[in-house]
Design an enzyme around this catalytic site. Structure first.
Site, short mmCIF file in Angstrom:
data_model
loop_
_atom_site.label_atom_id
_atom_site.label_comp_id
_atom_site.label_asym_id
_atom_site.label_seq_id
_atom_site.Cartn_x
_atom_site.Cartn_y
_atom_site.Cartn_z
N CYS A 224 -7.55 14.73 -36.41
CA CYS A 224 -6.96 14.87 -35.06
C CYS A 224 -7.79 14.95 -33.85
CB CYS A 224 -5.92 16.04 -35.03
SG CYS A 224 -5.17 16.46 -33.53
N SER B 179 -10.69 17.31 -33.99
CA SER B 179 -11.86 18.20 -34.40
C SER B 179 -13.16 17.35 -34.36
CB SER B 179 -11.83 18.78 -35.77
OG SER B 179 -12.95 19.51 -36.28
N TYR C 151 -12.68 25.16 -30.22
CA TYR C 151 -11.84 24.19 -30.73
C TYR C 151 -10.48 24.22 -29.80
CZ TYR C 151 -9.25 21.43 -34.41
OH TYR C 151 -8.63 20.39 -35.20
N GLY D 184 -1.90 16.09 -32.47
CA GLY D 184 -2.83 15.27 -32.17
C GLY D 184 -2.37 13.83 -32.87
#
Length: 616
Positions: free
Chosen positions: A290, A292, A447, A586
Site C-alpha cells: 500500500c 510502506s 508510518y 491505500g
C-alpha cells in the site's frame, strides 16, 4: 462471556466491526470465515498470553494499536515486502515439490510471477510489490521476439519480417499481461483474500518495456469479464520522471497520457514522482504493497539494495487521545506523548524479537527460495535478513487533524502555529526513531498509517471514554495520518501544498490523495494536478467516481447513504448488478460486496458529500 467468546459470537452473528474490518475480505465464504475465526483466536491468545501486559492493556484501551493481531505475534510472520522477482525468475525457484526453471517467454514469466505472488502472500500478512515490472518482463519478451524472428525468416517475405515480429510480440505481451491480471484476481491466499499486490512500472524506455507498460494500462482500462468491472488488484503505481515521461518532449509522454486516461476510468494507477521520491528516501523504489516505503540501504559491497527487503510490522499511536487527555494543556500533552512513545517502543521491540524466532522452514518462499533475495539454509537465523537496518519496523500515527483541533479549533489548517504543532509531533517521533534504530539495528520508520479500520476503532473507543466532542469524536471517525480534513473546501493544489511537508518526517509510509468529481474526458485537468505534484509530493493517488449500474447504464458517482450505495438514476443497490469501487485504504475496495466498517464509511460519506457540494 470472555472476550474470545464475544468475538466468536460476533463472527457467527456477522458483527460488522469484525467481519468488515477488511474491505477486501468476503466474509460470506467458508475460506474467509475460517481465516477470520483463526484470527479471532490468535488475537485473543496474543492479548492474553503473548504481548507484554502493559502493551496489551494500551491496545485494549485504544492508546496504541498493535496491527494485525490476527496473524502476529501468534505466528512470527513478517508484514510487507518488495519481492526479489528479478532474482527468482533468473535463478529459478522451488514451490512445494516443483523446481521452477528460468522462463523462456513472457507468458511463462507472467505465470511464474502469479505463483510467486500467491505463495509470498500466503507466507506473510501484508502487501507485496513487484517493482519495475515493465523492465523485468521485457527481458523475457526478448525470447518471444527472437522466436518470432526465427519463424519469420523461414516463412515471411523479408520486407515484412519486422512488421510480423512486432505484431506477434505485441500480442504476446498483451496476452501475458491480461492473463496476469485475471489470474491475480482469481487467486485466494491462505489469508482468505485476493493477494494485496502492487506492480510498479513506468521507467523503462526500450521498446519492449514500453509495450509492457501499454499493455498494463490498456488491460486495466478494458476491465474484467463481460461486464468490464474495475479490477481491484493488482494496485498499479506508475512512475513519472523528468526526461522520461513528464513533458511532451519526453520519449514516454504518450504512455503518461494513457496512464491519465486509465486513472480517470479505473482510479489506478497512482503515481510515484521520481525526483521527490529519491529526495525523501535516498533512492527510488515503489512502496511495499500500500504505502510502506524502505529507506536507501547499501549491502556489504556498497550496492543499493531494495528488492528482497521487508517490514516487520506496525504499531500506531492514538494522537487524538493524548490531546483529549491533556485537556488543552500543551505541557501535559508532551508528558503524555513521551509516556505513550515508551509503550510504542516496547510494542515494536516485542515485534522484532518475535519475528526473529521464525526459522527458514516456516516460510520457504521467503527465506529459502529467493523472495527475500538471499537463500538461507534451514538452520540459519532469519535475523540475517533483518539486521544492519535492512528491514524496517513502523511507528504509526493517526489523527493529527483532531489533535490540533483540541488546541486550535476545527479550522486550524491555515494557522501556522497549529501546523507547526502537528509537525513537531512528527519531529519528536523522528528523534525516537533514530535512537531506537541505533539500539535495535532495525530501521524504525515513521508510518502515516493506512487506517482502514483504525479510523473507526480509535474514535469509537475515545467516544466511549470521553463522550461526544465536536469535530473530534462526534464525526464517528478520525482523519488518517496527516491528511487534510475531508469536510473542507480545498482545491487539489492547496491540499498538496498543505500536506507536502509531512513525509519529510514520516518517509516510512505515506500517500497523498486528491478528490475529483467525474472528469469525463478532461484529461488536461488531471494532468495539471499530476504535474503540479511533481516537485511537491512523492506519491499521489486519484480518487474519482467510477461507479457503474448495469441495470440502467449509469456511470459516475453512486448515492452514498448511511446504509450503503445506490444508483442515483434508478435506485439500484443490488451487489450483483452494480460495480461500486472506493478507495478504502491505500487499496481499492468493493464496499457494496464487502461493506466498510462504520467509521470508514462515514468518512467516505463526508468526502462524497463535500465533492458534490464543491464540484470545482
Amino acid at each position: 462471556m470472555t472476550q474470545l467468546e464475544k468475538e466468536l459470537t460476533g463472527l457467527m452473528t456477522k458483527d460488522p466491526t469484525i467481519v468488515n474490518e477488511n474491505a477486501n475480505k468476503d466474509s460470506e465464504t467458508f475460506s474467509t470465515m475460517r481465516d477470520l475465526t483463526a484470527g479471532v483466536v490468535s488475537k485473543s491468545y496474543a492479548l492474553d498470553y503473548l504481548l507484554p501486559k502493559h502493551v496489551a492493556e494500551a491496545h485494549r484501551k485504544g492508546e496504541i494499536h498493535f496491527h494485525d493481531l490476527d496473524y502476529h505475534p501468534f505466528q512470527p510472520l513478517t508484514n510487507c515486502c518488495l519481492i526479489d522477482a528479478k532474482g527468482m525468475l533468473a535463478q529459478g525457484f522451488q514451490i512445494g515439490n516443483a523446481q521452477v526453471t528460468s522462463p523462456k517467454s513472457i507468458q511463462t514469466a507472467a505465470a511464474q510471477l502469479v505463483q510467486i505472488i500467491a505463495n509470498v502472500s500466503s507466507s506473510q500478512y501484508g502487501g507485496c510489490t513487484i517493482d519495475r515490472v515493465d523492465e523485468l518482463l521485457s527481458t523475457y519478451a526478448k525470447y518471444n521476439e527472437q522466436k518470432h524472428r526465427d519463424i519469420a525468416q523461414q516463412f515471411v517475405d523479408e520486407a515484412h519480417i519486422e512488421t510480423y515480429v512486432d505484431q506477434r510480440v505485441t500480442q504476446d505481451i498483451s496476452d501475458a499481461i491480461e492473463s496476469l491480471e485475471y489470474e491475480i484476481n482469481t487467486l485466494y491466499t491462505s489469508n482468505g483474500q485476493t493477494p494485496f499486490v502492487t506492480l510498479g512500472f513506468g521507467l523503462g524506455t526500450d521498446e519492449l518495456s514500453r509495450k509492457v507498460q501499454t499493455a498494463i494500462l490498456k488491460t486495466r482500462i478494458k476491465g474484467l469479464g463481460k461486464d468490464r468491472i474495475t479490477a481491484i488488484f493488482p494496485k498499479l503505481v506508475f512512475s513519472i520522471k523528468k526526461g522520461t515521461n513528464l513533458a511532451p518532449s519526453d520519449p514516454n509522454y504518450d504512455i503518461k497520457q494513457l496512464a491519465l486516461k486509465c486513472s480517470m476510468k479505473r482510479m489506478y494507477p497512482d503515481i510515484l514522482n521520481y525526483d521527490k521520491t529519491v529526495e525523501l528516501l535516498g533512492d527510488f523504489k515503489a512502496p511495499m504493497g500500500c504505502r510502506s516505503f524502505l529507506p536507501a540501504w547499501q549491502n556489504e559491497n556498497g550496492e543499493y539494495e531494495n528488492s528482497g527487503r521487508c517490514n516487520l510490522g506496525v504499531v500506531t499511536l492514538n494522537v487524538p487521545r493524548i490531546a483529549i487527555e491533556s485537556e488543552g494543556d500543551i505541557e501535559r500533552f508532551w508528558i503524555l506523548f513521551d509516556e505513550r512513545m515508551q509503550v510504542l517502543h516496547d510494542a515494536l521491540a516485542y515485534r522484532i524479537e518475535r519475528v526473529k524466532e521464525a526459522v527458514p522452514n516456516n516460510a520457504p518462499i521467503l527465506y529459502k527460495r529467493g523472495a527475500f533475495k538471499y537463500r538461507l539454509d534451514e538452520n540459519d537465523s532469519v535475523d540475517a535478513l533483518f539486521n544492519k537496518q535492512r528491514a524496517t519496523v513502523s511507528m504509526g500515527y493517526i489523527g493529527l487533524y483532531e489533535a490540533a483541533t483540541v488546541f486550535f479549533g476545527p479550522n486550524w489548517e491555515t494557522n501556522a502555529d497549529a501546523k507547526a504543532f502537528t509537525l513537531e509531533i512528527l519531529k519528536k517521533m523522528q528523534a525516537y526513531q533514530y535512537s531506537w534504530t541505533e539500539a535495535h539495528d532495525i530501521w524504525f520508520s515513521i508510518y502515516s498509517t493506512p487506517s482502514e479500520s483504525l479510523t473507526d476503532r480509535f474514535c469509537r473507543l475515545d467516544y466511549e471514554a470521553f463522550g461526544s466532542i465536536p469535530d473530534i469524536t462526534d464525526k464517528g471517525y478520525y482523519q488518517n495520518s496527516f491528511h487534510y480534513d475531508v469536510r473542507k473546501d480545498v482545491t487539489p493544489f492547496e491540499k498538496l501544498d498543505f500536506e507536502k511537508d509531512y513525509p519529510h518526517f514520516a518517509s516510512g509510509g505515506y500517500i497523498h490523495y486528491c478528490e475529483y468529481p467525474k472528469l469525463d474526458h478532461n484529461v488536461k485537468a488531471l494532468e495539471a494536478v499530476w504535474d503540479y505534484s511533481y516537485d511537491r509530493v512523492s506519491y499521489l493517488g486519484t480518487n474519482i467516481p467510477i461507479d457503474r449500474c448495469y441495470d440502467c447504464g449509469f456511470e459516475g458517482d453512486f448515492e452514498t447513504t448511511e446504509k450503503g450505495y445506490s444508483c442515483p438514476h434508478c435506485g439500484n443497490h443490488n451487489p450483483e448488478t452494480v460495480d461500486v469501487v472506493k478507495r478504502t485504504c491505500g487499496y481499492l475496495g468493493n464496499p457494496v460486496q464487502r461493506p466498510m466498517i462504520e467509521g470508514r464509511h462515514k468518512e467516505m460519506c463526508a468526502r462524497v458529500k463535500h465533492m458534490k457540494a464543491n464540484p470545482s
